[in-house]
Design a protein around this motif. Structure first.
Motif, PDB file in Angstrom:
ATOM      1  N   CYS A 546       2.606 -13.924  -9.990  1.00 13.25           N
ATOM      2  CA  CYS A 546       2.471 -15.154 -10.815  1.00 13.25           C
ATOM      3  C   CYS A 546       2.961 -14.945 -12.210  1.00 13.25           C
ATOM      4  CB  CYS A 546       0.897 -15.596 -10.910  1.00 13.25           C
ATOM      5  SG  CYS A 546       0.711 -17.261 -11.920  1.00 13.25           S
ATOM      6  N   CYS A 549       3.374 -19.780 -15.401  1.00 13.51           N
ATOM      7  CA  CYS A 549       4.041 -21.096 -15.849  1.00 13.51           C
ATOM      8  C   CYS A 549       3.173 -22.174 -15.985  1.00 13.51           C
ATOM      9  CB  CYS A 549       5.174 -21.230 -14.923  1.00 13.51           C
ATOM     10  SG  CYS A 549       4.680 -22.018 -13.358  1.00 13.51           S
ATOM     11  N   CYS A 552       1.701 -25.216 -11.208  1.00 15.81           N
ATOM     12  CA  CYS A 552       0.529 -25.569 -10.479  1.00 15.81           C
ATOM     13  C   CYS A 552      -0.728 -25.997 -11.106  1.00 15.81           C
ATOM     14  CB  CYS A 552       0.128 -24.478  -9.329  1.00 15.81           C
ATOM     15  SG  CYS A 552      -0.579 -23.021 -10.331  1.00 15.81           S
TER      16      CYS A 552
HETATM   17  S1  SF4 Z   1       3.115 -22.372 -10.349  1.00 17.36           S
HETATM   18 FE1  SF4 Z   1       0.997 -21.570 -10.600  1.00 17.36          FE
HETATM   19  S2  SF4 Z   1       1.001 -19.743  -9.137  1.00 17.36           S
HETATM   20 FE2  SF4 Z   1       3.142 -20.173  -9.190  1.00 17.36          FE
HETATM   21  S3  SF4 Z   1       3.900 -18.938 -10.743  1.00 17.36           S
HETATM   22 FE3  SF4 Z   1       3.218 -20.841 -12.018  1.00 17.36          FE
HETATM   23  S4  SF4 Z   1       1.012 -20.612 -12.421  1.00 17.36           S
HETATM   24 FE4  SF4 Z   1       1.845 -18.869 -11.250  1.00 17.36          FE
END
Ligand code: SF4
Ligand code: SF4
Length: 752
Positions: A546, A549, A552
């Motif tokens: 992870c 970012c 999610c």
């Molecule tokens: S979307 Fe969520 S799980 Fe995927 S890299 Fe970004 S923070 Fe991590």
């Protein structure tokens, strides 16, 4: 998954439409361990044949190539009881039915599609994992917040179903605003007269029920956790901490602020009162003009005071028309000599309330008329000016007392706005950029007045309360899931849910209690509640990769994911609806379900045969939402609709679960175009996961540029919104896209 079997049904017209041997050959070439055809796989003999083959060949995964996943669910689910992994591909609904008999579609085309379906199904199956259902320790307690009609009925219903209930009320007694009312509109035949207010009896029943714990003068300090295991901290006299399994929010509504109703004379004369103020007179048995205490000769009721008004509340408050009829009848019973005039935009006394309307109209001295109130004169004498009235244009009604049927406003928190306030404050203090600090401080100041409206105080990353719609009623997919909110395990009921009158609020409380109990029971079994009711799979986050970012956590519509200080997602699995939106959002592609992942779908795309000969065999990939688009397509097939044989369908949980890599994979393999068919979005969204199709559309904006860089037309990827009942549009949508692609010519990457 090593040992896979393919079971091809030849019933329902499949055997006549496809070359069965060729389809089985494709399965063999793919390397499956066992194949079987049967003329009725869903019948007892067919199911038995599958079971025998599974045990004789030691299969650990099976592909059932037959009817839609939505048909014969129970029958085929019986095969997976011992943990066998199964995938179903709808050779009947996606191939045999829509293609048989199509002009320009020969037997080879139909068989090629069925072969692709089997290859793609096997590719999916290879990546699937057995389920490992959760077995959480679930609290059986239902917490009901708010104790008006809906809250009381919810508490009684949940207790009646054997659950312990905690009824939390912020004021010092239970019963809500309705408790002050003399009577209620009729709920029983002949529906022609007010009836006894049920609140006192309901209050008594709640107080006498051992399973219901009543906490008055109590507010919620904090709710942590997830359905089945919410951890609640309360203040007030109780100072309690407890675990509850599900929550019903029935915090009701309050009358619209009458200070805003100056245009209807409120504030200009003490003889202009609200319906609530008039109720106090009715209850006391003495109806007089507040200005001088005289008995009025004529009382006028102005309907929609603040409701259905673009300057105030644009919605209909739903209960005021019938409530006015009740007040008129109560008044008539106290003093039949007082004339009454009801002035309405149109009287909304629906269904059986028509009897009540007619009975009220029959009372002596009652006049009911349509008209737009253009002004109220309150200097000395009260007079109401009407336009477009049935009595004529620009007439005036002189009156001694005016009662305003004031609209209702939900007692809901400002939800996401409060979260935005907290986020802005955080940014204003901690951002590295002085510009961001300044804009965030300004935003926080603008939002400051929302502070203090918190009710549930959820410790969710996405805000302390239920996300709300424009007028602050909790957001929900009202067509399919009327009680749901965007917080799993929390159900809205009564007038906080939507404008409604007393009887409806009672039913709504009962319905919400059923949903709360259902949630507790399903959570115990580790099952998703809705719309993927019964699904025991859940997302797995491979957090070692992870990058924090936050896509999610930001995009999950249900507040399932909190974040730690670094921004790493913290999963509260029991809040999850299994939509896969996080999976579509994650640029690292590290979120997956046992039976649905970026990898599994990418493998399906790779398993499709893409002939180099475009003239004969163009290829279109259709990613279709399983909630509306796919049922619409299957409905179209069942209705005998036909479409072109170039389309390969992959059902997705929601268009929001679409990962951009699937588009790249398809186009780089020479697929000529990809069509995404999902739910309508916007204010009147129909997406079962609220924002899924909208998010997919946003992601497509970014894809366009990438395609242009690859010298591919951005029109090769198209998103179409479709609702379940529009199944007749399916052939046109698919055929039109085929024509558009034909005009563009073959995908230039074909054959590379
Ligand atoms: S979307 Fe969520 S799980 Fe995927 S890299 Fe970004 S923070 Fe991590
Ligand atoms: S599957 Fe849907 S509900 Fe569950 S965490 Fe992902 S985005 Fe949220």
């Amino acid at each position: 998954m090593d040992k896979l079997g393919v079971f091809l049904c030849t019933g329902c017209g499949i055997g006549e439409a496809v070359d069965v041997d060729a389809v089985i050959e494709a399965a063999d070439e793919h390397g499956c361990s066992s194949t079987l055809t049967h003329e009725c796989l869903c019948a007892a003999e067919g199911l038995e044949a599958i079971k025998t083959s599974v045990s004789e060949n030691g299969l650990d995964g099976i592909l059932v190539a037959a009817c839609s996943e939505r048909a014969k669910t129970k029958e085929f689910a019986s095969l997976t009881e011992d943990g066998l992994v199964m995938f179903r591909t709808a050779v009947r609904d996606h191939c045999a039915w829509p293609l048989a008999g199509v002009e320009d579609c020969d037997a080879e085309d139909i068989t090629m599609l069925a072969q692709d379906q089997v290859r793609m199904g096997l590719a999916r199956l290879e990546g699937m994992k057995p389920f490992d259902p959760l077995q959480p320790e679930v609290s059986d307690t239902v917490m009901v917040v708010g104790s008006g009609r809906a809250g009381l009925e919810a508490a009684i219903a949940a207790a009646g179903m054997g659950h312990s209930v905690v009824l939390v009320e912020s004021s010092d007694d239970i019963g809500g605003l309705l408790a002050a009312q003399k009577s209620i509109p009729p709920e029983e035949p002949p529906y022609d007269a007010p009836q006894v207010n049920p609140i006192p009896a309901l209050v008594e029943k709640v107080k006498a029920t051992d399973q219901i714990k009543v906490l008055t003068s109590t507010n919620i300090v904090k709710i942590d956790g997830q359905p089945g295991e919410f951890s609640v901290e309360l203040n007030g006299s109780s100072g309690l901490q407890m675990k509850v399994g599900a929550i019903v929010q029935a915090t009701g509504a309050v009358p619209y602020d009458s200070a805003n109703l100056g245009h209807l004379g409120y504030g200009a004369s003490p003889d202009v009162v609200t319906a609530q103020e008039f109720e106090t007179m009715l209850t006391s048995g003495s109806v007089t003009c507040p200005s001088d205490g005289r008995t009025p000769k004529r009382i006028s009721f102005i309907q929609c005071a603040g409701s259905r008004d673009p300057e105030h509340l644009v919605y209909c408050s739903s209960e005021c028309c019938v409530n006015t009829l009740r007040q008129v009848q109560e008044l008539n019973a106290i003093d039949g000599s007082i004339e009454t005039a009801i002035i309405h935009k149109d009287m909304r006394a629906a269904g059986l309330m028509e009897h009540f309307y007619l009975a009220t109209q029959e009372k002596t001295g009652v006049m009911i008329t349509r008209g737009d109130v253009s002004g109220v004169q309150a200097n000395g004498k009260l007079s109401i000016q009407l336009e477009n009235s049935l009595l004529g244009d620009n007439v005036a009604i002189d009156t001694d007392l005016i009662v305003l049927a004031v609209g209702m406003v939900p007692v809901a928190a400002d939800g996401e706005l409060i979260r935005e306030l907290h986020d802005s404050r955080h940014q204003a203090e901690h951002s590295d950029s002085s510009q961001v600090r300044a804009t965030s401080a300004a935003r926080a100041e603008a939002l400051a007045h929302h502070e203090g409206t918190e009710i549930l105080n959820l410790t969710y990353r996405q805000g302390p309360d239920l996300p709300a719609l424009k007028y602050n009623f909790p957001d929900s997919h009202f067509i399919c899931f009327p009680y749901e909110t965007r917080r799993t395990g929390i159900y809205a009921a009564g007038t906080v849910h939507a404008p409604m009158e007393s009887a409806q609020a009672g039913e709504d409380g009962f319905g919400a209690a059923l949903k709360a109990v259902q949630c507790i029971e399903m959570t115990k079994r580790g099952e998703a509640v809705h719309p993927r009711a019964g699904d025991v799979g859940y997302p797995d986050f491979f957090l070692q990769r992870c990058t924090q970012c936050k896509r999610c956590t930001e995009e999950c519509p249900f507040g399932t994911l909190n974040e730690d200080e670094k921004g790493t997602p913290e999963l509260f699995t029991l809040r999850c609806r299994r939509c896969g939106i996080c999976m579509g959002a994650c640029p690292e592609r590290i979120i997956s379900f046992p039976d649905y992942s970026v990898h599994q779908v990418a493998e399906m795309i790779k398993a499709m045969e893409v002939p180099e000969d475009y003239e004969e065999k163009p290829r279109i990939l259709a990613l279709m939402c399983e909630n509306d688009a796919l049922p619409a397509l299957e409905n179209a097939a069942a209705h005998g609709e036909k479409w072109n044989p170039w389309v390969r369908i992959i059902p997705v949980r929601c268009l929001g679960s679409m990962n951009i890599i699937w588009l790249a994979e398809s186009l780089s393999r020479g697929v000529d175009g990809v069509i995404l068919i999902g739910c309508k979005y916007g204010d009147d969204y129909q997406c079962h996961y609220v924002r899924g199709s909208e998010l997919a559309n946003t992601r497509l904006d970014n894809v366009g540029e990438t395609l242009e860089r690859l010298a591919l037309e951005s029109e090769r990827v198209k998103l179409v919104e479709l609702s379940h009942d529009e199944f007749g549009r399916i052939p046109k949508i698919l055929d039109e896209f085929a024509e558009e692609l034909d005009e563009m010519g073959p995908n230039p990457l074909k054959g590379f």
